[in-house]
Motif scaffolding. Structure first.
Motif, short mmCIF file in Angstrom:
data_model
loop_
_atom_site.label_atom_id
_atom_site.label_comp_id
_atom_site.label_asym_id
_atom_site.label_seq_id
_atom_site.Cartn_x
_atom_site.Cartn_y
_atom_site.Cartn_z
N SER A 70 -0.92 -2.33 -24.98
CA SER A 70 0.19 -3.08 -24.29
C SER A 70 -0.46 -3.77 -22.96
N ALA A 71 -1.33 -2.71 -22.28
CA ALA A 71 -1.86 -3.33 -20.89
C ALA A 71 -2.89 -4.79 -21.50
N HIS A 72 -3.54 -4.68 -22.51
CA HIS A 72 -4.51 -5.70 -22.79
C HIS A 72 -3.83 -6.87 -23.18
N LEU A 73 -2.55 -6.76 -23.83
CA LEU A 73 -1.62 -8.02 -24.10
C LEU A 73 -0.96 -8.68 -22.80
N LEU A 74 -0.68 -7.59 -21.85
CA LEU A 74 0.16 -8.27 -20.75
C LEU A 74 -0.97 -8.83 -19.82
N SER A 75 -2.29 -8.16 -19.79
CA SER A 75 -3.29 -9.13 -19.02
C SER A 75 -3.65 -10.32 -19.43
N GLN A 76 -3.35 -10.89 -20.55
CA GLN A 76 -3.35 -12.20 -20.97
C GLN A 76 -2.32 -13.04 -20.55
N LEU A 77 -1.44 -12.71 -20.08
CA LEU A 77 -0.40 -13.27 -19.58
C LEU A 77 -0.28 -13.89 -18.19
N THR A 78 -0.53 -14.98 -18.02
CA THR A 78 -1.06 -15.64 -16.64
C THR A 78 -0.08 -15.40 -15.53
N ASN A 79 1.14 -15.73 -15.90
CA ASN A 79 2.28 -15.73 -14.94
C ASN A 79 2.67 -14.58 -14.85
N VAL A 80 2.29 -13.54 -15.54
CA VAL A 80 2.81 -12.05 -15.45
C VAL A 80 2.03 -10.89 -14.62
N GLU A 81 2.79 -10.33 -13.62
CA GLU A 81 1.94 -9.53 -12.61
C GLU A 81 2.53 -8.07 -13.01
N VAL A 82 1.40 -7.16 -13.47
CA VAL A 82 1.90 -5.84 -13.82
C VAL A 82 1.91 -4.85 -12.82
N LYS A 83 2.88 -4.24 -12.40
CA LYS A 83 3.08 -3.13 -11.14
C LYS A 83 3.04 -1.82 -11.82
N SER A 84 2.40 -0.92 -10.98
CA SER A 84 2.25 0.42 -11.44
C SER A 84 3.36 1.29 -10.65
N ALA A 85 3.92 1.95 -11.56
CA ALA A 85 4.91 3.05 -11.00
C ALA A 85 4.10 4.43 -10.81
N ASP A 86 4.66 5.05 -9.64
CA ASP A 86 4.08 6.36 -9.39
C ASP A 86 4.64 7.14 -10.64
N PHE A 112 9.82 -9.17 -25.18
CA PHE A 112 9.25 -10.00 -23.82
C PHE A 112 8.13 -11.04 -24.10
N LEU A 113 7.48 -10.44 -25.30
CA LEU A 113 6.31 -11.20 -25.81
C LEU A 113 6.95 -12.88 -26.34
N ALA A 114 7.96 -12.33 -27.32
CA ALA A 114 8.41 -13.42 -28.10
C ALA A 114 9.05 -14.61 -26.78
N GLU A 115 9.60 -14.03 -25.70
CA GLU A 115 10.25 -14.92 -24.84
C GLU A 115 9.00 -15.55 -23.95
N ARG A 116 7.72 -15.00 -23.76
CA ARG A 116 6.74 -15.68 -23.02
C ARG A 116 6.03 -16.78 -23.83
N LEU A 117 6.17 -16.63 -25.15
CA LEU A 117 5.16 -17.48 -26.13
C LEU A 117 6.12 -18.28 -26.77
N LYS A 118 6.74 -19.41 -26.07
CA LYS A 118 7.86 -20.26 -26.59
C LYS A 118 7.25 -21.36 -27.63
N SER A 119 6.05 -21.63 -27.78
CA SER A 119 5.56 -22.65 -28.50
C SER A 119 4.69 -22.11 -29.57
N HIS A 120 4.61 -22.68 -30.77
CA HIS A 120 3.61 -22.18 -31.86
C HIS A 120 2.06 -22.00 -31.58
N ASP A 121 1.63 -22.85 -30.51
CA ASP A 121 0.13 -22.39 -30.01
C ASP A 121 0.05 -21.56 -29.34
N ALA A 122 0.86 -20.77 -28.59
CA ALA A 122 0.97 -19.76 -27.66
C ALA A 122 0.60 -18.55 -28.07
N LEU A 123 0.30 -18.21 -29.54
CA LEU A 123 -0.17 -17.04 -30.27
C LEU A 123 -0.89 -17.44 -31.00
N THR A 124 -2.40 -17.05 -30.86
CA THR A 124 -3.53 -17.36 -31.57
C THR A 124 -4.51 -16.24 -32.04
#
Length: 271
Positions: free
Chosen positions: A160-176, A245-257
């Motif tokens: 999950s972390a690897h996939l989210l790290s590829q999303l340039t407009n997404v910042e992942v925050k860590s909870a305690d 979440f991923l489906a919402e971020r990848l809105k065009s056909h070429d966004a997932l390769t």
């Protein structure tokens, strides 16, 4: 128990095991998962008769009943193709515990072969399909919750972390204390409601303290518990499954390769 696996090349067809919770509470997530897989050119078969994986019975000590459920599930997926599952908890049950509950049973080898075909969604996208994501969404921040079984049995929090790290407009925050249980635990929350309530109160407080815009998880059991607690607290903040979440971020056909080169990956801990 962490898992180390030999991953196959990307298949032409898979089964989707949506899980009973997705089927009952969030079928749209199942549709999103199908769309993601089809975008990679993979044919997806959904078996309508699929039900619970048997984990609640097994963790409650009803091994014979869990074995009956498992035998029924295995019979529904006869083709020797991968089974993509939308829960690390259910994945842990099938990958680790199906062979165990069929030990010294005529179906033991079948259970082993079945378990080797089961892949959690983020694991499948990362280590089988080697996807490259192009973020099409607006800037946002997220906090991620991973179920205990997904983290400790399947080790898929790294996927999950690897996939989210590829999303340039997404910042992942860590909870305690992000590695701690949310208090759901299947039937644990029913047998020990007061303990479960205290655990989810800690979890929701730590999540809210991140000030993230969204909560993401790959397990709807945890999401059901956390979202229920947030609603009880009067919070508008709600979580969603990572497939949605991923489906919402990848809105065009070429966004997932796929990555340009694929090779068999032997280590489950490294995407």
């Amino acid at each position: 128990m962490l898992i180390s696996r030999i991953y196959p090349h990307k298949p032409h067809k898979v089964y989707l095991y949506a899980t009973c919770l997705v089927d009952m509470f969030d079928p749209e997530t199942g549709v999103d998962a199908v769309a993601l897989l089809e975008q990679l050119g993979i044919e997806v078969e959904y078996v309508p008769k699929q039900t619970c994986c048997g984990q609640p019975a097994y963790t409650s000590g009803y091994t014979a009943e869990a074995r009956t459920i498992a035998e029924h599930q295995m019979s529904l997926f006869p083709e020797p193709i991968p089974i993509v599952i939308l829960s690390g908890s259910c994945g842990g049950m099938m990958v680790h515990h199906y062979p165990r509950i069929f030990n010294d049973h005529p179906l033991h080898q079948q259970a082993i072969a079945f378990s080797e075909r089961v892949f959690e969604l983020t694991e499948f996208l990362t280590s089988v399909c080697h996807v490259q994501l192009t973020d099409k969404g607006n800037a946002t921040t997220v906090v991620v919750h991973t179920s205990c079984a997904a983290r400790r049995e399947m080790n898929v929090h790294k996927h999950s972390a690897h996939l989210l790290s590829q999303l340039t407009n997404v910042e992942v925050k860590s909870a305690d204390y992000e590695e701690e249980c949310c208090g759901f635990g299947g039937t644990f929350s029913i047998r020990h409601p007061n303990i479960s309530e205290a655990m989810v109160e800690d979890k929701t407080r730590n999540i809210l303290n991140t000030d993230a815009d969204q909560l993401i998880s790959a397990d709807w059991g945890c999401m059901l518990n956390i979202n229920g607690a947030l609603e009880y607290q009067g919070q508008a903040f709600k979580g969603k499954h990572i497939a949605r979440f991923l489906a919402e971020r990848l809105k065009s056909h070429d966004a997932l390769t796929e990555a340009s080169s694929q090779s068999t990956n032997h280590a489950g801990v490294n995407p």
